[in-house]
Design a protein around this motif. Structure first.
Motif, PDB file in Angstrom:
ATOM      1  N   SER A 178     -31.888  72.363  56.974  1.00 43.98           N
ATOM      2  CA  SER A 178     -31.061  70.991  56.980  1.00 43.98           C
ATOM      3  C   SER A 178     -29.648  71.244  56.923  1.00 43.98           C
ATOM      4  O   SER A 178     -29.122  72.139  56.516  1.00 43.98           O
ATOM      5  N   VAL A 179     -28.787  70.069  57.195  1.00 49.28           N
ATOM      6  CA  VAL A 179     -27.493  70.309  57.355  1.00 49.28           C
ATOM      7  C   VAL A 179     -26.886  70.549  56.015  1.00 49.28           C
ATOM      8  O   VAL A 179     -25.551  71.182  55.668  1.00 49.28           O
ATOM      9  N   SER A 180     -27.544  70.083  55.015  1.00 53.35           N
ATOM     10  CA  SER A 180     -27.065  70.029  53.487  1.00 53.35           C
ATOM     11  C   SER A 180     -27.402  71.739  53.081  1.00 53.35           C
ATOM     12  O   SER A 180     -26.702  72.034  51.961  1.00 53.35           O
ATOM     13  N   TYR A 181     -28.577  72.215  53.355  1.00 52.55           N
ATOM     14  CA  TYR A 181     -28.963  73.535  53.128  1.00 52.55           C
ATOM     15  C   TYR A 181     -28.224  74.671  53.579  1.00 52.55           C
ATOM     16  O   TYR A 181     -27.435  75.487  52.791  1.00 52.55           O
ATOM     17  N   ILE A 182     -28.051  74.858  55.006  1.00 52.61           N
ATOM     18  CA  ILE A 182     -27.057  75.787  55.660  1.00 52.61           C
ATOM     19  C   ILE A 182     -26.820  75.047  56.973  1.00 52.61           C
ATOM     20  O   ILE A 182     -27.488  75.069  57.907  1.00 52.61           O
ATOM     21  N   PRO A 183     -25.401  74.356  56.947  1.00 53.91           N
ATOM     22  CA  PRO A 183     -24.993  73.710  58.104  1.00 53.91           C
ATOM     23  C   PRO A 183     -24.732  74.843  59.156  1.00 53.91           C
ATOM     24  O   PRO A 183     -24.406  75.829  58.970  1.00 53.91           O
ATOM     25  N   SER A 184     -24.718  74.174  60.489  1.00 52.91           N
ATOM     26  CA  SER A 184     -24.346  75.157  61.609  1.00 52.91           C
ATOM     27  C   SER A 184     -22.931  75.523  61.659  1.00 52.91           C
ATOM     28  O   SER A 184     -22.065  74.646  61.157  1.00 52.91           O
ATOM     29  N   SER A 185     -22.301  76.526  62.252  1.00 47.59           N
ATOM     30  CA  SER A 185     -21.055  76.845  62.261  1.00 47.59           C
ATOM     31  C   SER A 185     -20.845  77.640  63.385  1.00 47.59           C
ATOM     32  O   SER A 185     -21.761  78.496  64.009  1.00 47.59           O
ATOM     33  N   GLU A 186     -19.382  77.648  64.216  1.00 41.14           N
ATOM     34  CA  GLU A 186     -19.096  78.302  65.172  1.00 41.14           C
ATOM     35  C   GLU A 186     -17.704  78.621  64.916  1.00 41.14           C
ATOM     36  O   GLU A 186     -16.893  78.113  64.110  1.00 41.14           O
ATOM     37  N   ALA A 187     -17.103  79.381  65.635  1.00 44.68           N
ATOM     38  CA  ALA A 187     -15.865  80.058  65.378  1.00 44.68           C
ATOM     39  C   ALA A 187     -15.210  80.745  66.485  1.00 44.68           C
ATOM     40  O   ALA A 187     -16.025  81.341  67.505  1.00 44.68           O
ATOM     41  N   LEU A 188     -13.754  80.649  67.063  1.00 40.69           N
ATOM     42  CA  LEU A 188     -13.291  81.837  67.701  1.00 40.69           C
ATOM     43  C   LEU A 188     -12.446  82.411  66.747  1.00 40.69           C
ATOM     44  O   LEU A 188     -11.800  82.086  66.006  1.00 40.69           O
ATOM     45  N   VAL A 189     -12.853  83.777  66.943  1.00 39.60           N
ATOM     46  CA  VAL A 189     -12.126  84.777  66.066  1.00 39.60           C
ATOM     47  C   VAL A 189     -11.114  85.791  66.845  1.00 39.60           C
ATOM     48  O   VAL A 189     -11.452  86.354  67.790  1.00 39.60           O
TER      49      VAL A 189
END
Length: 493
Positions: A418-429
């Motif tokens: 769920s979004v409260s448990y482990i939310p999705s994430s993205e990045a440009l590094v």
């Protein structure tokens, strides 16, 4: 392949790409032709640990003495005979996704293994499939090496609980435990990983080159046990009189600077409470974590010594790396998942008999990624890289001169549970800046990694025109790379 590659530079104008659909990538597509005379005959040993962040190596601290306590002498010696890659990162920081990427050379968005039970996003069947899914047979380094004369072995954690028989000559899967009684012996899992690797090496046919993945479970915690990290009894004297330093960002202030949706329901925070929410607990957990790391180091020593005794070390490419990093209380968190440096940056050491002697005992600061492992392994064997793989042959950084290389990369991680448990994430590094995007909340961040390596000061909403310009440019480039990764096009990133 390089001439057709997508090369990640400052603009998409030099991007060349081919649609998988246009190329009619059907199940019947033949494999690339392999000229037997191109095969190198090199053995390939992959030492693949679990949950090691980039500074879980004492050789790291020889150049940046942040921590003089941790000891990994065997891996330090391996680095002295090869190259240590200082900016090696994963494209998704979680066990099963990273391992699926190892096997296929693809991003999560391509291999689609979002759950540990289900290869390629399939629904887990009630019983094992009669044969592997087509993209496993097409892309798996195990399959490709086996078909081309390699004696293939796996000892340890698969990470992806694939519902089909892994038809390789040697397969011993061990996952999810620290101590277990097998027969009349009580084993520690690292001890078992070592024993299985040695058995493979001693029993292998001597007229074939080999590929062996020693997939250590350590230093992964046993999540269901309050002790979390359980090293071998023989290691308990290690670090007993030491005080493990607290990371600079392991503060309440750093936790409060996390995005607003991080709270005590977040699994990273929950595990922080399990491991690090007071000084005594932090010391106990980190000492046991270090003990398990040193045990892996010792096991690597026994395996390398077996290669020496067989006289084959100098005909063997040795790679040490790990599936993902780990928070050790930084930002008030534990474990991995998110795009911060502690989570995405991991060790990589390569000792290669083809390497010039003047490059041994050096470091390389280019961005190497876990999508590069499969192409690197296949190229070491002399095999062509399947066009669906997305990474590069790392050996080009030390076998070729003036090799153009990536200067940035896209990171992705799905929502788990769920979004409260482990939310999705993205990045440009990049090495100087990192743009983060949290899709579930449409929340953006920007960090100056040169002046703020701890990623504490979010600049995305800064009034500084320079920061605004960086944020806009990186957001645009982030969207370009995200679209490329999630397309169906043939790309080399």
């Amino acid at each position: 392949k390089e001439s057709e590659a997508i090369k990640l530079r400052s603009s998409p104008s030099n991007v060349a790409r081919t649609s998988i659909k246009d190329e009619q990538m059907k199940r019947t597509k033949p494999r690339p032709h392999v000229n037997k005379e191109d095969l190198t005959g090199l053995n390939i040993l992959l030492l693949y640990a679990d949950d090691w962040t980039h500074h879980t190596l004492s050789s790291f601290h020889q150049t940046k003495p942040l921590n003089t306590i941790l000891k990994t002498p065997i891996l330090d010696a391996l680095a002295s005979e090869g190259i240590r890659f200082t900016h090696n990162c994963v494209t998704t920081s979680v066990c099963w996704v990273s391992r699926a990427t190892l096997y296929t050379g693809q991003y999560l968005s391509r291999h689609k293994t979002k759950e540990p039970c289900c290869w390629n996003g399939m629904i887990k069947p009630k019983k094992k499939l009669d044969e592997p899914p087509e993209n496993w047979k097409e892309l798996s380094i195990y399959e490709l090496l086996k078909e081309n004369g390699y004696h293939v072995g796996h000892a340890g954690k698969w990470g992806v609980y694939m519902p089909f028989n892994k038809e390789i000559p040697f397969n011993v899967e061990e996952d999810g435990w620290h101590y277990r009684k097998i027969g009349k012996k009580m084993w520690h899992i690292t001890e078992k990983n070592e024993a299985d690797a040695l058995r493979f090496l001693r029993e292998r046919p001597k007229d074939q080159p080999f590929f062996l993945n020693v997939a250590f479970y350590a230093t992964h915690a046993k999540d269901s046990d309050v002790r979390q990290y359980m090293p071998q009894e023989s290691s308990m004297e290690l670090y007993a009189d030491d005080t493990i330093p607290m990371p600079p960002t392991a503060t309440e202030e750093a936790w409060q600077k996390m995005p607003y949706f991080f709270n005590d329901k977040n699994e990273g925070r929950t595990r922080w409470h399990w491991r690090y929410d007071n000084h005594t607990k932090h010391q106990t957990m980190m000492k046991n974590y270090y003990r398990m790391a040193t045990e892996v180091d010792s096991a690597c020593g026994a395996i390398l010594e077996e290669l020496v005794s067989q006289g084959v070390l100098d005909n063997t490419v040795v790679i040490f790396t790990t599936d993902n990093g780990n928070f050790h209380a930084e930002h008030g968190l534990a474990d991995k998942w998110y795009p911060h440096q502690e989570s995405i940056r991991v060790p990589l050491i390569i000792r290669d008999p083809r390497m010039n002697s003047d490059l041994r005992n050096t470091t390389n600061d280019e961005f190497t990624l876990n999508i590069d492992l499969a192409p690197t392994i296949l190229s070491a064997a002399g095999l062509p890289i399947p066009e669906k793989m997305m990474g590069r042959d790392i050996a080009q950084l030390y076998l070729s001169e003036n090799t153009e290389w990536r200067t940035e990369f896209f990171y992705e991680h799905p929502t788990i549970s769920s979004v409260s448990y482990i939310p999705s994430s993205e990045a440009l590094v990049r090495k100087n800046y990192k743009y983060m995007y949290w899709p579930d909340y449409k929340y953006e961040q920007l960090f100056d990694l040169v002046n703020d390596p701890g990623e504490l000061e979010d600049l995305f909403n800064s009034d500084d025109p320079k920061n605004l310009q960086v944020a806009l440019e990186m957001k645009k480039r982030f969207e370009e790379l995200r679209d490329i990764v999630r397309s169906d096009e043939i790309v080399t990133l």
